[in-house]
Design an enzyme around this catalytic site. Structure first.
Site, PDB file in Angstrom:
ATOM      1  N   THR A  32      52.218 -10.237   9.649  1.00  0.00           N
ATOM      2  CA  THR A  32      53.720 -10.727   9.639  1.00  0.00           C
ATOM      3  C   THR A  32      53.553 -12.163  10.788  1.00  0.00           C
ATOM      4  OG1 THR A  32      54.502  -8.513   9.567  1.00  0.00           O
ATOM      5  CG2 THR A  32      56.018 -10.215  10.308  1.00  0.00           C
TER       6      THR A  32
ATOM      7  N   GLU B 252      53.421  -7.421   3.822  1.00  0.00           N
ATOM      8  CA  GLU B 252      53.334  -6.120   3.519  1.00  0.00           C
ATOM      9  C   GLU B 252      54.578  -5.553   3.957  1.00  0.00           C
ATOM     10  OE1 GLU B 252      52.775  -3.679   5.911  1.00  0.00           O
ATOM     11  OE2 GLU B 252      52.657  -4.991   7.610  1.00  0.00           O
TER      12      GLU B 252
ATOM     13  N   ALA C   3      70.146   8.391  13.213  1.00  0.00           N
ATOM     14  CA  ALA C   3      70.270   8.134  14.438  1.00  0.00           C
ATOM     15  C   ALA C   3      69.205   9.143  15.257  1.00  0.00           C
ATOM     16  CB  ALA C   3      71.822   8.718  14.853  1.00  0.00           C
ATOM     17  N   GLY C   4      68.809   8.329  16.580  1.00  0.00           N
ATOM     18  CA  GLY C   4      67.736   9.009  17.179  1.00  0.00           C
ATOM     19  C   GLY C   4      67.757   8.081  18.715  1.00  0.00           C
TER      20      GLY C   4
ATOM     21  N   CYS D  84      55.735  -2.788  14.643  1.00  0.00           N
ATOM     22  CA  CYS D  84      56.453  -3.723  13.994  1.00  0.00           C
ATOM     23  C   CYS D  84      57.826  -4.006  14.238  1.00  0.00           C
ATOM     24  CB  CYS D  84      56.367  -3.320  12.489  1.00  0.00           C
ATOM     25  SG  CYS D  84      54.708  -2.964  11.944  1.00  0.00           S
TER      26      CYS D  84
HETATM   27  C1  UGA Z   1      57.951  -0.763   9.220  1.00  0.00           C
HETATM   28  C2  UGA Z   1      58.645  -1.257   7.792  1.00  0.00           C
HETATM   29  O1  UGA Z   1      59.232  -0.133   7.389  1.00  0.00           O
HETATM   30  C3  UGA Z   1      57.425  -1.485   6.806  1.00  0.00           C
HETATM   31  O2  UGA Z   1      58.093  -1.647   5.462  1.00  0.00           O
HETATM   32  C4  UGA Z   1      56.742  -2.662   7.335  1.00  0.00           C
HETATM   33  O3  UGA Z   1      55.887  -2.990   6.404  1.00  0.00           O
HETATM   34  C5  UGA Z   1      56.331  -2.353   8.554  1.00  0.00           C
HETATM   35  O4  UGA Z   1      57.179  -2.150   9.743  1.00  0.00           O
HETATM   36  C6  UGA Z   1      55.406  -3.473   9.224  1.00  0.00           C
HETATM   37  O5  UGA Z   1      56.119  -4.588   9.508  1.00  0.00           O
HETATM   38  O6  UGA Z   1      54.271  -3.848   9.217  1.00  0.00           O
HETATM   39  P1  UGA Z   1      56.689   1.230  10.609  1.00  0.00           P
HETATM   40  O7  UGA Z   1      56.725   0.525  11.604  1.00  0.00           O
HETATM   41  O8  UGA Z   1      55.362   1.964  10.071  1.00  0.00           O
HETATM   42  O9  UGA Z   1      57.244   0.319   9.009  1.00  0.00           O
HETATM   43  O10 UGA Z   1      57.721   2.410  10.489  1.00  0.00           O
HETATM   44  P2  UGA Z   1      59.152   2.746   9.964  1.00  0.00           P
HETATM   45  O11 UGA Z   1      58.966   3.690   9.163  1.00  0.00           O
HETATM   46  O12 UGA Z   1      59.818   1.631   9.322  1.00  0.00           O
HETATM   47  O13 UGA Z   1      59.922   3.466  11.563  1.00  0.00           O
HETATM   48  C7  UGA Z   1      60.179   2.426  12.370  1.00  0.00           C
HETATM   49  C8  UGA Z   1      60.807   3.064  13.529  1.00  0.00           C
HETATM   50  O14 UGA Z   1      62.015   3.232  13.060  1.00  0.00           O
HETATM   51  C9  UGA Z   1      59.958   4.385  14.040  1.00  0.00           C
HETATM   52  O15 UGA Z   1      60.246   4.429  15.305  1.00  0.00           O
HETATM   53  C10 UGA Z   1      61.357   5.474  13.372  1.00  0.00           C
HETATM   54  O16 UGA Z   1      61.434   6.599  14.218  1.00  0.00           O
HETATM   55  C11 UGA Z   1      62.614   4.595  13.559  1.00  0.00           C
HETATM   56  N1  UGA Z   1      63.631   5.115  12.541  1.00  0.00           N
HETATM   57  C12 UGA Z   1      63.606   4.710  11.342  1.00  0.00           C
HETATM   58  C13 UGA Z   1      64.841   5.497  12.968  1.00  0.00           C
HETATM   59  O17 UGA Z   1      64.955   5.577  14.299  1.00  0.00           O
HETATM   60  N2  UGA Z   1      65.612   5.686  12.144  1.00  0.00           N
HETATM   61  C14 UGA Z   1      65.585   5.610  10.741  1.00  0.00           C
HETATM   62  O18 UGA Z   1      66.732   6.004  10.041  1.00  0.00           O
HETATM   63  C15 UGA Z   1      64.405   4.961  10.236  1.00  0.00           C
END
Ligand code: UGA
Length: 442
Positions: free
Chosen positions: A121, A160, A261-262, A269
């Site tokens: 990124t 990605e 929420a959390g 990322c």
């Molecule tokens: C994120 C993006 O979802 C990917 O599409 C992207 O490719 C990636 O970053 C990147 O830039 O490389 P990632 O960091 O692996 O992916 O994780 P996520 O599943 O998106 O979760 C990120 C954070 O948000 C976690 O801490 C998760 O607990 C939190 N989250 C997610 C929430 O607190 N609430 C939600 O509803 C969803």
């Protein structure tokens, strides 16, 4: 197609392995010789479900190889994916030193057409800078006056969208593949690379592709901070954020995803990308106040959780606090910007003794949280504890034996930072239970 991937971290390894899996011949390159030697034996330096098995199989079939040399690793490659780290500087700006080094080294060893692909990124205009770096560092015999060269090369952006923990699945079944290109030839190469996946392909100019990545991650972070703000209001007025999210989510224009929420978003990322985008916008003359608020809400969310614990526990000093889950999200061992770090460190400063269990992240976490006692399972963590904090929603916690947990704990107090026990009715086991935005924490 012969493809090289420079940088064998989460993104590089998954991309390399999946490109090999769909039929290409891939060389994964990394400056870290020790990492490369391990990979040659099929040992992955990271935990990503399915990756190690896939790599072992690809090595056996000779469809993937590993190298610590850009020179030999990129020699026969048509496309070279750059997936090196882009850490944050103290002002939030992305540090592109590794990207520049790699571009220069690729150029110095270039003797024919190559397609250089930004996979990390990066801020808009990095593609243009890579192009200049390559032009100025090609072997002298190929350089021509006016900045051209005796053979063409292309720079492209192919961001990605993989999520840690489901990265292979995300690669194999993408919602879309975004590609920023400057030539028809580059476009054709990408069509060929991704043909086996039959994805929806979005071709744009380079800068737009770079921005799509920043905008997507920032939008998702905004959704999370939005629902977390709603959760704060829910707590104050006695509403339930789960019901609110459900009611909002059925609207197709909104969607239910990323409305959990959390204790806020973490990982390598979102925090870094939001910082970088705020910085990039500011540098370009626009103050992205919405994103600044997104970032602030995320910090506030963690502090509010700690305040709730302080309030309900009354005295934190010398209390034994059990923690379930340390990684920034389930199915990964990644501790980068994990909410658990802030929360645990604050409670430790106040004199609490922390006993923690995480199915994958304890080795990484121990380095960052030296004073925490890591234990072998979730029941050991709660033994004698004055309260339990659930910080990462690993599936195995959801099926815990709560009768046993109740009997093991000193006090029946549970703080659920991910609303993962929302449907468990923990009160019936005798617990006092606090989630996020459930209208109960007051
Ligand atoms: C994120 C993006 O979802 C990917 O599409 C992207 O490719 C990636 O970053 C990147 O830039 O490389 P990632 O960091 O692996 O992916 O994780 P996520 O599943 O998106 O979760 C990120 C954070 O948000 C976690 O801490 C998760 O607990 C939190 N989250 C997610 C929430 O607190 N609430 C939600 O509803 C969803």
């Amino acid at each position: 197609m012969e493809i090289a991937v420079v940088g064998s971290g989460y993104v590089g390894l998954v991309t390399g392995a999946c490109l090999a899996q769909i039929g290409h011949k891939v060389t994964c390159i990394d400056i870290n010789v020790e990492k490369i030697n391990k990979l040659k034996k099929g040992l992955t330096p990271i935990y990503e479900p399915g990756l190690e098995l896939m790599l072992k199989d690809l090595i056996k079939k000779k469809r993937i190889s590993f190298s610590s040399s850009i020179k030999s690793g990129t020699k026969d490659a048509v496309a070279i994916f750059i997936a090196v780290g882009t850490p944050s500087k103290s002002n939030g700006e992305a540090d592109l030193t590794y990207v520049e080094n790699v571009a220069r080294e690729i150029a110095e060893n270039m003797h024919s057409y190559k397609l250089l692909v930004e996979k990390s990124t990066v801020p808009a205009e990095t593609g243009y800078r890579i192009r200049r770096t390559v032009q100025m560092n090609l072997p002298k015999k190929y350089r021509k006056a006016g900045g051209s060269s005796s053979f063409n090369f292309d720079v492209a952006s192919n961001p990605e969208f993989l999520r840690e923990g489901s990265a292979i699945e995300d690669f194999m079944h993408p919602d879309r593949v975004v590609v920023g290109v400057e030539s028809k030839k580059a476009e054709e190469i990408f069509r060929e690379i991704y043909k086996p996946l039959k994805p929806r392909m979005i071709f744009t100019d380079l800068k737009s592709a770079e921005l799509i990545k920043h905008a997507s991650n920032s939008f998702l972070a905004t959704k999370i901070s939005f629902i977390n703000s709603i959760a704060q209001v829910c707590d104050r007025v006695g509403a339930d954020v789960l019901k609110v999210a459900e009611g909002m989510g059925y609207d197709k224009r909104i969607g239910r995803a990323f409305l959990d929420a959390g204790i806020g978003y973490g990982g390598s990322c979102f925090p870094k990308d939001v910082d970088a985008f705020v910085h990039l916008s500011h540098k370009s003359g626009y103050d992205f106040i919405l994103l600044e608020a997104v970032r602030k809400v995320n910090e506030v969310q963690r502090r509010a959780f700690v305040r709730m614990i302080e309030d309900k526990l009354w005295i934190v000093k010398n209390k034994t606090i059990a923690v379930w889950g340390l990684s920034f999200k389930p199915n990964t061992d990644d501790m980068r910007s994990a909410a658990a770090l802030d929360i645990i460190q604050t409670l430790q400063k106040e004199g609490a003794n922390i006993k923690a269990f995480d199915p994958q992240a304890m080795v990484n976490a121990q380095e960052l949280l030296p004073g925490v006692t890591m234990v072998k399972d979730m029941y050991c963590a709660v033994k004698g504890a004055h309260c339990l904090l659930a910080l990462t929603e690993w599936a195995e916690f959801k099926t815990a034996d709560f009768k046993k947990v109740y009997n093991l704990m000193q006090q029946p107090l549970i703080f659920d930072g991910r609303n993962m026990f929302a449907g468990h009715n923990l009160e019936k086991f005798g617990f006092e239970y606090y989630g996020i935005g459930r209208g109960l924490s007051k």
